[in-house]
Design a protein around this motif. Structure first.
Motif, PDB file in Angstrom:
ATOM      1  N   PRO A  17       0.826  -1.212   0.000  1.00  7.85           N
ATOM      2  CA  PRO A  17       0.000   0.000   0.000  1.00  7.85           C
ATOM      3  C   PRO A  17       0.850   1.247   0.000  1.00  7.85           C
ATOM      4  CG  PRO A  17       0.114  -0.927   2.205  1.00  7.85           C
ATOM      5  CD  PRO A  17       0.788  -1.917   1.290  1.00  7.85           C
ATOM      6  N   THR A  18       0.307   2.339  -0.555  1.00  3.03           N
ATOM      7  CA  THR A  18       0.945   3.649  -0.488  1.00  3.03           C
ATOM      8  C   THR A  18       0.570   4.309   0.830  1.00  3.03           C
ATOM      9  OG1 THR A  18       0.885   3.913  -2.872  1.00  3.03           O
ATOM     10  CG2 THR A  18       1.081   5.916  -1.553  1.00  3.03           C
ATOM     11  N   VAL A  19       1.585   4.730   1.566  1.00  5.07           N
ATOM     12  CA  VAL A  19       1.352   5.301   2.893  1.00  5.07           C
ATOM     13  C   VAL A  19       1.947   6.700   2.918  1.00  5.07           C
ATOM     14  CG1 VAL A  19       1.741   5.016   5.361  1.00  5.07           C
ATOM     15  CG2 VAL A  19       1.497   2.999   3.902  1.00  5.07           C
ATOM     16  N   ALA A  20       1.111   7.715   3.167  1.00  2.00           N
ATOM     17  CA  ALA A  20       1.634   9.081   3.271  1.00  2.00           C
ATOM     18  C   ALA A  20       2.522   9.180   4.500  1.00  2.00           C
ATOM     19  CB  ALA A  20       0.484  10.070   3.373  1.00  2.00           C
ATOM     20  N   VAL A  21       3.641   9.835   4.379  1.00  4.34           N
ATOM     21  CA  VAL A  21       4.571   9.945   5.498  1.00  4.34           C
ATOM     22  C   VAL A  21       4.051  10.958   6.501  1.00  4.34           C
ATOM     23  CG1 VAL A  21       6.892  10.604   6.180  1.00  4.34           C
ATOM     24  CG2 VAL A  21       6.546   9.284   4.106  1.00  4.34           C
ATOM     25  N   ILE A  36      13.377  -0.807   8.100  1.00 12.99           N
ATOM     26  CA  ILE A  36      14.519  -0.426   7.273  1.00 12.99           C
ATOM     27  C   ILE A  36      15.086   0.929   7.673  1.00 12.99           C
ATOM     28  CG2 ILE A  36      15.145   0.296   4.926  1.00 12.99           C
ATOM     29  CD1 ILE A  36      13.491  -1.964   3.843  1.00 12.99           C
ATOM     30  N   ALA A  37      14.195   1.891   7.959  1.00 15.28           N
ATOM     31  CA  ALA A  37      14.649   3.258   8.209  1.00 15.28           C
ATOM     32  C   ALA A  37      13.705   3.943   9.174  1.00 15.28           C
ATOM     33  CB  ALA A  37      14.726   4.046   6.903  1.00 15.28           C
ATOM     34  N   THR A  38      14.156   5.092   9.681  1.00 17.78           N
ATOM     35  CA  THR A  38      13.298   5.938  10.495  1.00 17.78           C
ATOM     36  C   THR A  38      13.288   7.337   9.904  1.00 17.78           C
ATOM     37  OG1 THR A  38      15.121   6.525  11.977  1.00 17.78           O
ATOM     38  CG2 THR A  38      13.742   4.658  12.616  1.00 17.78           C
ATOM     39  N   ARG A  39      12.177   8.025  10.085  1.00 24.55           N
ATOM     40  CA  ARG A  39      12.074   9.418   9.661  1.00 24.55           C
ATOM     41  C   ARG A  39      12.666  10.294  10.752  1.00 24.55           C
ATOM     42  NH1 ARG A  39       6.534  12.875   8.329  1.00 24.55           N
ATOM     43  NH2 ARG A  39       7.598  14.879   8.055  1.00 24.55           N
ATOM     44  N   THR A  40      13.547  11.235  10.360  1.00 22.18           N
ATOM     45  CA  THR A  40      14.254  12.054  11.351  1.00 22.18           C
ATOM     46  C   THR A  40      14.125  13.547  11.103  1.00 22.18           C
ATOM     47  OG1 THR A  40      16.326  12.071  10.094  1.00 22.18           O
ATOM     48  CG2 THR A  40      15.976  10.230  11.615  1.00 22.18           C
ATOM     49  N   ASP A  41      13.389  13.959  10.074  1.00 20.87           N
ATOM     50  CA  ASP A  41      13.390  15.379   9.707  1.00 20.87           C
ATOM     51  C   ASP A  41      12.618  16.242  10.671  1.00 20.87           C
ATOM     52  OD1 ASP A  41      11.274  13.757   8.387  1.00 20.87           O
ATOM     53  OD2 ASP A  41      10.493  15.744   7.856  1.00 20.87           O
ATOM     54  N   ALA A  42      11.498  15.756  11.183  1.00 18.11           N
ATOM     55  CA  ALA A  42      10.670  16.572  12.082  1.00 18.11           C
ATOM     56  C   ALA A  42       9.677  15.659  12.782  1.00 18.11           C
ATOM     57  CB  ALA A  42       9.930  17.666  11.311  1.00 18.11           C
ATOM     58  N   GLY A  43       9.224  16.119  13.954  1.00 16.66           N
ATOM     59  CA  GLY A  43       8.195  15.375  14.656  1.00 16.66           C
ATOM     60  C   GLY A  43       8.707  14.042  15.179  1.00 16.66           C
ATOM     61  N   PRO A  44       7.793  13.226  15.757  1.00 15.20           N
ATOM     62  CA  PRO A  44       8.191  11.917  16.286  1.00 15.20           C
ATOM     63  C   PRO A  44       8.779  11.038  15.184  1.00 15.20           C
ATOM     64  CG  PRO A  44       5.963  12.526  16.974  1.00 15.20           C
ATOM     65  CD  PRO A  44       6.376  13.509  15.929  1.00 15.20           C
ATOM     66  N   HIS A  45       9.768  10.228  15.543  1.00 17.93           N
ATOM     67  CA  HIS A  45      10.342   9.310  14.574  1.00 17.93           C
ATOM     68  C   HIS A  45       9.286   8.287  14.165  1.00 17.93           C
ATOM     69  CE1 HIS A  45      14.834  10.044  15.634  1.00 17.93           C
ATOM     70  NE2 HIS A  45      14.156  11.153  15.508  1.00 17.93           N
ATOM     71  N   ARG A  46       9.345   7.886  12.912  1.00 17.71           N
ATOM     72  CA  ARG A  46       8.391   6.908  12.404  1.00 17.71           C
ATOM     73  C   ARG A  46       9.165   5.822  11.695  1.00 17.71           C
ATOM     74  NH1 ARG A  46       6.060   5.542   7.731  1.00 17.71           N
ATOM     75  NH2 ARG A  46       3.960   4.686   7.781  1.00 17.71           N
ATOM     76  N   LEU A  63      15.169  10.514   5.886  1.00 19.55           N
ATOM     77  CA  LEU A  63      15.187   9.198   6.495  1.00 19.55           C
ATOM     78  C   LEU A  63      16.632   8.799   6.798  1.00 19.55           C
ATOM     79  CD1 LEU A  63      12.828   7.333   3.979  1.00 19.55           C
ATOM     80  CD2 LEU A  63      12.158   8.486   6.094  1.00 19.55           C
ATOM     81  N   VAL A  64      16.789   7.899   7.784  1.00 21.45           N
ATOM     82  CA  VAL A  64      18.090   7.320   8.108  1.00 21.45           C
ATOM     83  C   VAL A  64      17.923   5.813   8.167  1.00 21.45           C
ATOM     84  CG1 VAL A  64      19.895   7.099   9.852  1.00 21.45           C
ATOM     85  CG2 VAL A  64      18.940   9.337   9.342  1.00 21.45           C
ATOM     86  N   LEU A  65      18.784   5.076   7.450  1.00 19.93           N
ATOM     87  CA  LEU A  65      18.727   3.626   7.486  1.00 19.93           C
ATOM     88  C   LEU A  65      19.125   3.104   8.860  1.00 19.93           C
ATOM     89  CD1 LEU A  65      20.260   2.515   4.057  1.00 19.93           C
ATOM     90  CD2 LEU A  65      17.873   2.962   4.632  1.00 19.93           C
ATOM     91  N   ILE A  66      18.394   2.115   9.334  1.00 17.87           N
ATOM     92  CA  ILE A  66      18.685   1.523  10.631  1.00 17.87           C
ATOM     93  C   ILE A  66      20.050   0.850  10.626  1.00 17.87           C
ATOM     94  CG2 ILE A  66      18.001  -0.319  12.210  1.00 17.87           C
ATOM     95  CD1 ILE A  66      16.231   2.110  12.420  1.00 17.87           C
ATOM     96  N   SER A  67      20.419   0.217   9.492  1.00 19.49           N
ATOM     97  CA  SER A  67      21.601  -0.643   9.446  1.00 19.49           C
ATOM     98  C   SER A  67      22.913   0.122   9.610  1.00 19.49           C
ATOM     99  CB  SER A  67      21.623  -1.425   8.136  1.00 19.49           C
ATOM    100  OG  SER A  67      21.627  -0.531   7.028  1.00 19.49           O
ATOM    101  N   ASP A  68      23.055   1.291   8.948  1.00 20.64           N
ATOM    102  CA  ASP A  68      24.361   1.956   8.965  1.00 20.64           C
ATOM    103  C   ASP A  68      24.286   3.474   9.013  1.00 20.64           C
ATOM    104  OD1 ASP A  68      23.466   2.596   6.478  1.00 20.64           O
ATOM    105  OD2 ASP A  68      25.013   1.505   5.378  1.00 20.64           O
ATOM    106  N   ARG A  69      23.116   4.022   9.275  1.00 18.22           N
ATOM    107  CA  ARG A  69      22.903   5.466   9.407  1.00 18.22           C
ATOM    108  C   ARG A  69      23.071   6.212   8.091  1.00 18.22           C
ATOM    109  NH1 ARG A  69      19.848   5.725  13.217  1.00 18.22           N
ATOM    110  NH2 ARG A  69      20.267   7.969  13.464  1.00 18.22           N
ATOM    111  N   THR A  70      22.947   5.543   6.960  1.00 17.04           N
ATOM    112  CA  THR A  70      22.916   6.222   5.674  1.00 17.04           C
ATOM    113  C   THR A  70      21.742   7.188   5.635  1.00 17.04           C
ATOM    114  OG1 THR A  70      24.068   4.583   4.334  1.00 17.04           O
ATOM    115  CG2 THR A  70      22.377   5.863   3.222  1.00 17.04           C
ATOM    116  N   ARG A  71      21.997   8.411   5.158  1.00 21.44           N
ATOM    117  CA  ARG A  71      20.964   9.438   5.118  1.00 21.44           C
ATOM    118  C   ARG A  71      20.328   9.483   3.732  1.00 21.44           C
ATOM    119  NH1 ARG A  71      23.097  15.288   5.437  1.00 21.44           N
ATOM    120  NH2 ARG A  71      23.003  15.084   3.180  1.00 21.44           N
TER     121      ARG A  71
END
Length: 335
Positions: A17-21, A36-46, A63-71
């Motif tokens: 499904p398409t999910v609005a961020v 895979i990743a978390t949202r870090t730009d604003a508000g609670p992490h998702r 977003l930042v990847l959980i595995s190696d912090r790739t932005r």
């Protein structure tokens, strides 16, 4: 940046499904190991999970990847689906834009961006891709492997590749100096009378282009620099251009040394030329080493005769043996 011209579409049965961020919990019921990743730009992490499609709407998302912090930065109006690729990540870009600072990767931990036209496999780099009628991959630093049309190319810092569906990548390598004044029609101040110069959109390195209509009847495009230039530290001239595949022979001319030209006077530069054949329809980069330039038999009265020193280059010209149209996007110098 990676961008795509595809429009958004609704999910069909069997698709993710398409999910609005936005800062809410995902509706995809999977385990924490699929994050895979978390949202870090604003508000609670998702948390962003494997198989989830992210639609950014009007607001960019980081977003930042959980595995190696790739932005990863997703631009506004982007739709991208994230999936596992062995121990790494594959991003399916539907439309919009993406840029990334990718940590170094190993073969079992790839980072792959897939567009409608090409795959970009990142070894560890800062890179961007733009997708309109084709996909363009640009490398800031590091290495990116690009595959399209059954062929591949390895890009390094400063390189650009344009990929069309079913065609091999067309690569423009890094240049050490861009002749910015030649990107504008006003920079071509020594042309034959009534020569059409039309500014347009570039197709390979992402800049503006200049379309030149040349004929064999004493037609040429020429540029005299405001100040003489020192080209001697460079190995050659780079032309990012689009031809018509007519087979026309073009002469690329370097105006070297001689006294500075006074307003209203003809120059006394020594002229050297190299051949360029219009044998490819479409965009490409052509590199001409300065060792390929030969002294022309036809010289202006009073021209110097001291060889191609390149220490006081006055300008450039392009001439042709038959009617043709050439678009120039970037003229540069390489070492």
């Amino acid at each position: 940046m990676i961008a795509s011209s595809r429009g958004q579409r609704s999910a069909t049965p069997g698709e993710a499904p398409t999910v609005a961020v936005r800062p809410i919990e995902s509706s995809v019921a999977v385990g924490a190991e699929d994050v895979i990743a978390t949202r870090t730009d604003a508000g609670p992490h998702r948390e962003i999970r494997a198989g989830e499609t992210i639609a950014t709407g009007d607001t960019p998302v980081r977003l930042v990847l959980i595995s190696d912090r790739t932005r990863i930065d997703l631009s506004a109006g982007t739709s991208a689906r994230f999936a596992r690729e062995r121990q790494g990540v594959r991003v399916h870009l539907e439309h919009g834009g993406l840029s990334a600072e990718v940590m170094p990767r190993t073969a079992d931990r790839p980072f792959v961006v897939e567009t409608p036209h090409a795959n970009a496999s990142v070894v560890g780099t800062a890179f961007s891709v733009a997708v309109t009628g084709h996909s363009t991959v640009s490398v800031g630093h590091g290495v990116v492997d690009v595959a399209s049309g059954g062929a591949s190319a390895r890009l390094s810092a400063g390189d650009v590749a344009a990929c069309a569906r079913g065609e091999a990548p067309r690569v423009a390598r890094r240049v050490d100096r861009v002749l910015e004044e030649l990107a504008d029609p006003g920079g071509w101040n020594n042309c034959s009378l009534d020569l059409p110069l039309v500014s347009g959109v570039g197709g390979l390195v992402g800049g503006r282009s200049l379309q030149i209509h040349l004929s064999s009847e004493r037609s040429w495009a020429g540029a005299i620099f405001a100040q003489r230039q020192d080209f001697s530290p460079y190995r050659g001239l780079s032309l990012t251009c689009r031809g018509q595949g007519t087979g026309a022979l073009l002469l690329v001319e370097v105006l070297d040394n001689g006294p500075p030209r006074q307003p209203g006077e003809k120059d006394q530069a020594e002229r050297f030329f190299a051949d360029l054949v219009d044998d490819v329809a479409g965009w490409r980069e052509v590199r001409i080493p300065f060792t390929a330039f030969k002294r022309r038999e036809l010289q202006m009265p009073g021209a110097a005769n001291d060889g191609l020193t390149l220490t006081g280059t006055q300008g450039l010209s392009i001439l042709t043996s038959r009617d043709t149209t050439l678009s120039l996007e970037r003229i540069g110098l390489y070492k």
